[in-house]
Design an enzyme around this catalytic site. Sequence first.
Site, PDB file in Angstrom:
ATOM      1  N   TYR A   1       3.933   2.276   6.104  1.00  0.00           N
ATOM      2  CA  TYR A   1       5.295   2.597   5.636  1.00  0.00           C
ATOM      3  C   TYR A   1       6.088   2.828   6.696  1.00  0.00           C
ATOM      4  CZ  TYR A   1       9.136   3.976   2.391  1.00  0.00           C
ATOM      5  OH  TYR A   1      10.201   4.004   1.725  1.00  0.00           O
TER       6      TYR A   1
ATOM      7  N   LYS B   1      -3.766  -7.796 -21.370  1.00  0.00           N
ATOM      8  CA  LYS B   1      -3.954  -9.210 -20.862  1.00  0.00           C
ATOM      9  C   LYS B   1      -4.256  -8.772 -19.409  1.00  0.00           C
ATOM     10  CE  LYS B   1      -2.839 -13.491 -21.487  1.00  0.00           C
ATOM     11  NZ  LYS B   1      -3.315 -14.481 -22.710  1.00  0.00           N
TER      12      LYS B   1
END
Lengths: 455, 124
Positions: free
Chosen positions: A55, A110
Amino acid sequence: MCHESKTSKKNQLSTKQDVNKPYELAIKYAKYYGGKVEVVPRVPITSLNDFGVWYTPGVAQVSRDIHKDRDLSFQYTNRWNTIAVLTNGTRVLGLGNVGPEASAPVMEGKSLIFKYLGGVDAFALPINVMDKAQFVEVAKVLEPALGGINLEDIRQPDCFYILERCRKEMNIPVWHDDQQGTAGATVAGLVNALKVVGKKIGDVSIVFFGCGAANISNARLAITAGADPKKMCMVDSKGVLHPDREDMDRMAMENPWKYEFALKTNAERRKGGLADALKGADVVIAASTPGPGVIKPDWIRGMNDDSIVFAEANPVPEIWPWEAKEAGAKVVATGRSDFPNQVNNSLVFPSVFRGVLDIQAKTITDEMAVTASYELAKFAEERGLSEEHIVPTMEDWEVYPRVATAVAMKAMEQGITRKKMSRDELMHQATTMISHARKQIETLMKNGIIPPFPE
Amino acid sequence: MLDRLKVRDANAGDLPVLVDHTLRMLKLNAEFDPLLKPSDEVEEEAFGYVREGLADGRGVVLVAEFDGNVAGIPHARIVYSRSYAPRLLGHVDKFYVVPGFRRKEVGSVLLSRVEEELRRKALR
């Protein structure tokens, strides 16, 4: 099929307890696990100091570089392996328009299959957008975050409009699984079924029963694979499509995709219902309403010798396989795993996305979808074709890297990729990604991070 | 395909197909504008309208055929203008090309033919 096995199959299916078991377990597990997928890091975290790299401030340099060359986002972030499973929940399974929130568990399911069979990071993204043009705009603004989009469970004919525009206007692959996934598996099955009966795709007459998303796409892909539209017949709830039908003008306005088929198929100008369409036909591909009894054995008897019957309705096919066989069908396929020849889009979508993500393709063409079908068909053929084995099963996990590689090679040939790789590199990459996903899940289970099923 | 398109005057034997296609056209209009909802009596009205058109000496009702199949039915007539100096105006009332024959210039051919017929009738 012998009489005994028929009886046992019927008994097996008629046990109410068995039929309801998956529903009971799904609710129980949904409560226990609180969803089916979560985000897992790809990088080591040895101390909090590492975040100075992952970060700020370190990450700023990655941003600067991507700002200069946007395509680096495919290299420096997980965009290359990230897709959205995008839906508005307007046609979920056989449930109809249940809305975006209620579609979420299906989209999560899915995502789970995408990960397990294709190594793809797929985010379930049900959106509250019912207008088709607005849906396209939402898909387009999501593009910078994604390597691809899997459209799911969108009502027809909106799904045709959305897919067509997204394919045209976006630079990442957009796929509508209810159309293309089903078609990819169907055409694979059709190619091999025709080999079994010794007929050629360009010579046979094919009847498509049901004119929803699946069969419109089945017909389109069959034509790409060499089927002759003049020898095709499409049948909807009102009967055979032909240019003189009374509702043609309305169809042209409401569903131009179906209308085009009404114009270009059925050169014989057959009229009437399914029974009339099936007379003398070589193949029937049904994606209509759940059976049994939707297709009558007598109609199958009226078909040509060595007929091929694909009864794809779920959960119960339009005709039981044994009924179709007794009526003279040589090869029968359904959408179910408990019968031979399961035409299953799960054979297609994980590997197609594996391939297009690995090669960073900008779209998925019909030719790429047919390539997936051919590779599936070839794989099954290598393991021995028979009336009861025309497509691979989900257990044949080697088929996934094979199909991924074939699709990626086709994309490169068509000049629509951001990367170039050799066949060996693609095969290695796809195999690694898929086995990595499986190992990850196994490891999490072994360490209790994914707890076992509750009692 | 246009060389195989035959355009002829409609006759009484064409009445069923003319009514059918007129009805299709009226229903098609409703797809564009819901205010154009066909009335409950639309079938009888279409029948009467077509029959009158065939009997009207100032009317032009044509049938376009392709290999024996009806491809289109233009329906026009000459009207007397109360406002404009050219007192005779050609007015196309109904114009329908069958779906399978659209986007093949059948409409252009039919419109030219309608213009010719209207001029001929106006001169007469």
